[in-house]
Design an enzyme around this catalytic site. Sequence first.
Site, mmCIF file in Angstrom:
data_model
loop_
_atom_site.group_PDB
_atom_site.id
_atom_site.type_symbol
_atom_site.label_atom_id
_atom_site.label_comp_id
_atom_site.label_asym_id
_atom_site.label_seq_id
_atom_site.Cartn_x
_atom_site.Cartn_y
_atom_site.Cartn_z
ATOM 1 N N ASP A 67 0.816 -1.210 0.000
ATOM 2 C CA ASP A 67 0.000 0.000 0.000
ATOM 3 C C ASP A 67 0.855 1.268 0.000
ATOM 4 O OD1 ASP A 67 0.891 -0.502 2.588
ATOM 5 O OD2 ASP A 67 -1.095 -0.980 3.352
ATOM 6 N N ASP A 136 -7.842 -1.886 14.066
ATOM 7 C CA ASP A 136 -9.227 -2.108 13.623
ATOM 8 C C ASP A 136 -9.370 -3.392 12.798
ATOM 9 O OD1 ASP A 136 -8.026 -1.439 11.237
ATOM 10 O OD2 ASP A 136 -9.300 0.308 10.810
ATOM 11 N N HIS A 138 -7.530 -4.269 10.160
ATOM 12 C CA HIS A 138 -7.209 -4.204 8.728
ATOM 13 C C HIS A 138 -5.944 -4.975 8.397
ATOM 14 C CE1 HIS A 138 -4.888 -0.156 9.414
ATOM 15 N NE2 HIS A 138 -3.998 -1.114 9.312
ATOM 16 N N GLU A 143 -9.848 -1.593 5.205
ATOM 17 C CA GLU A 143 -10.500 -1.156 6.429
ATOM 18 C C GLU A 143 -11.815 -1.905 6.650
ATOM 19 O OE1 GLU A 143 -8.728 0.419 8.340
ATOM 20 O OE2 GLU A 143 -8.035 2.377 7.663
HETATM 21 C C1 F6R Z 1 1.406 -1.402 6.099
HETATM 22 C C2 F6R Z 1 0.080 -1.992 6.215
HETATM 23 C C3 F6R Z 1 -0.709 -1.893 7.482
HETATM 24 C C4 F6R Z 1 0.126 -2.134 8.738
HETATM 25 C C5 F6R Z 1 -0.748 -1.996 9.983
HETATM 26 C C6 F6R Z 1 0.068 -2.161 11.252
HETATM 27 O O1 F6R Z 1 1.936 -1.611 4.814
HETATM 28 O O2 F6R Z 1 -0.365 -2.533 5.288
HETATM 29 O O3 F6R Z 1 -1.761 -2.805 7.428
HETATM 30 O O4 F6R Z 1 0.672 -3.409 8.683
HETATM 31 O O5 F6R Z 1 -1.389 -0.752 9.994
HETATM 32 O O6 F6R Z 1 0.994 -1.118 11.346
HETATM 33 P P1 F6R Z 1 2.113 -1.131 12.486
HETATM 34 O O7 F6R Z 1 3.055 -2.256 12.135
HETATM 35 O O8 F6R Z 1 2.808 0.205 12.355
HETATM 36 O O9 F6R Z 1 1.426 -1.340 13.775
#
Ligand code: F6R
Length: 244
Positions: A67, A136, A138, A143
């Site tokens: 992403d 959440d 995701h 989301e």
């Molecule tokens: C990042 C991504 C997100 C993160 C998630 C957790 O490329 O796709 O889904 O993996 O938001 O983020 P952290 O590791 O910062 O807690």
Amino acid sequence: MNVVICDDYQHMSTLASRAFIDCLQSNPRAVLGLATGSTPIGCYKNLIDSYKAGNISFAEVTSFNLDEYIGLHRDHPQSYYYFMHQQFLNQVDIQSQRVFIPSGVEENYGVYCQWYEDRINEAGGIDLQILGIGSDGHIAFNEPGTALGSRTHITDLDHQTIDDNARFFDSKSDVPKRAITMGVATIMDAKKIILLATGENKAAAIRDAIQGPVGSECTASALQQHPNVTFYLDKAAAALLHNE
Ligand code: F6R
């Protein structure tokens, strides 16, 4: 699905990097799916060390990131392009023409999202995908409410995600409101998936992902239907799982 409770962040990162090392040692031309965020940094650091020790090479690897924020150019310090190059890609021998990170500044995302899917397919699909998880639930930026059949698309970020990611920006108002993300179905096509989570703020999402109903309210729950997925968790992230 496999669930491994790790002693701590270091242990989790070691097990995650071992999955990549095994993958690369059995197939030096592997296609890797990569994630940004805090969670995989230790894994990437181990992979850099392993590369520098001469144990693995990325020379023939192709990589696809999950992403990117819409509106951030690749040289913006909070762009995922910038993050990946700083934290990992610049420190190994991967070839830039085989690095794919979604662009946050395209004119025509209808065309671009399909182009990204086509590149993954042309590469033969993702052999090993690493994921984090949002508080959440995701995966990538799928989301709550995102269709489990989704492919690469543009999405609005949830308030929860904007709050969580504000720590990387000067202020919450600087966090982009939209992102381009692989879809849930894009991720589910990966041949093998590892998901990493640490900390109590991930515990409810992990419970819903592993033991909740499969559905779009927690997009990580789709992984219950994947044939080869392993969750690597620290004790805090695993704290709300109940024995079955
Ligand atoms: C990042 C991504 C997100 C993160 C998630 C957790 O490329 O796709 O889904 O993996 O938001 O983020 P952290 O590791 O910062 O807690």
